[in-house]
Enzyme design. Structure first.
Site, PDB file in Angstrom:
ATOM      1  N   GLY A  60       0.934  -1.211   0.048  1.00 21.57           N
ATOM      2  CA  GLY A  60      -0.046   0.009  -0.106  1.00 21.57           C
ATOM      3  C   GLY A  60       0.633   1.279   0.100  1.00 21.57           C
ATOM      4  CB  CYS A  61       4.059   1.956   1.154  1.00 22.45           C
ATOM      5  SG  CYS A  61       3.569   2.067   2.777  1.00 22.45           S
ATOM      6  CD  GLN A  62       5.166   6.356  -5.724  1.00 28.80           C
ATOM      7  OE1 GLN A  62       4.351   7.096  -5.071  1.00 28.80           O
ATOM      8  NE2 GLN A  62       6.043   6.806  -6.466  1.00 28.80           N
TER       9      GLN A  62
END
Length: 151
Positions: A60-62
């Site tokens: 969910g994190c770039q």
């Protein structure tokens, strides 16, 4: 071997949020606040390379974020790191509020500091999504610890 966690710094999650709000109030503009975030990220304890696995990766994190929870409902500690300087600062703030607390305190504490310091308005959508994923992971672990201790 990991460096001992500096968290919790304050006695309660509420006190941690107040301290964060007070610290960010010192800075006049967002370039100074971003620099402070980067400086905070540099204070994260050492994170073993052996923990930088897919199993510990926060999705969910770039940017790349790894998080390892330890403990039980009485006290949950979180160890985390990012490959991004600003995200490391966001991780530091989340750990400052939530790591080293009981599962019940974690569940009872909304992340008010994000709005209080104006962070939500100054993060890109991908960073906001990543921060939401980090906070959801922490809450989910706390809820799982509570559910496990109830049975």
């Amino acid at each position: 071997m990991t460096t001992p966690s500096p968290f919790p710094i304050e006695a309660t999650a509420a006190e941690a949020q107040t301290a964060i709000r007070d610290e960010f109030a010192f800075f006049g503009d967002w370039s100074e606040r971003y620099q402070y975030l980067i400086d905070l990220g540099r204070k994260l304890p050492d994170f073993p390379d052996a923990w930088k696995t897919e199993e510990h990766r926060l999705h969910g994190c770039q940017s790349m974020v790894w998080i390892v929870p330890q403990g039980d409902a009485g006290r949950l500690d979180f160890h985390a790191v990012s490959d991004s300087a600003i995200v490391s600062g966001l991780v530091y703030l989340a750990l400052r509020v939530y790591s080293g607390r009981s599962a019940a305190e974690i569940i009872a504490t909304d992340a008010d500091y994000i709005a209080d310091i104006g962070l939500a308005k100054h993060l890109s959508p991908t960073r906001s999504n990543g921060l939401a994923a980090l906070l959801a992971f922490i809450r989910d672990r706390a809820q799982a610890a509570l559910d496990g201790s109830a049975g």
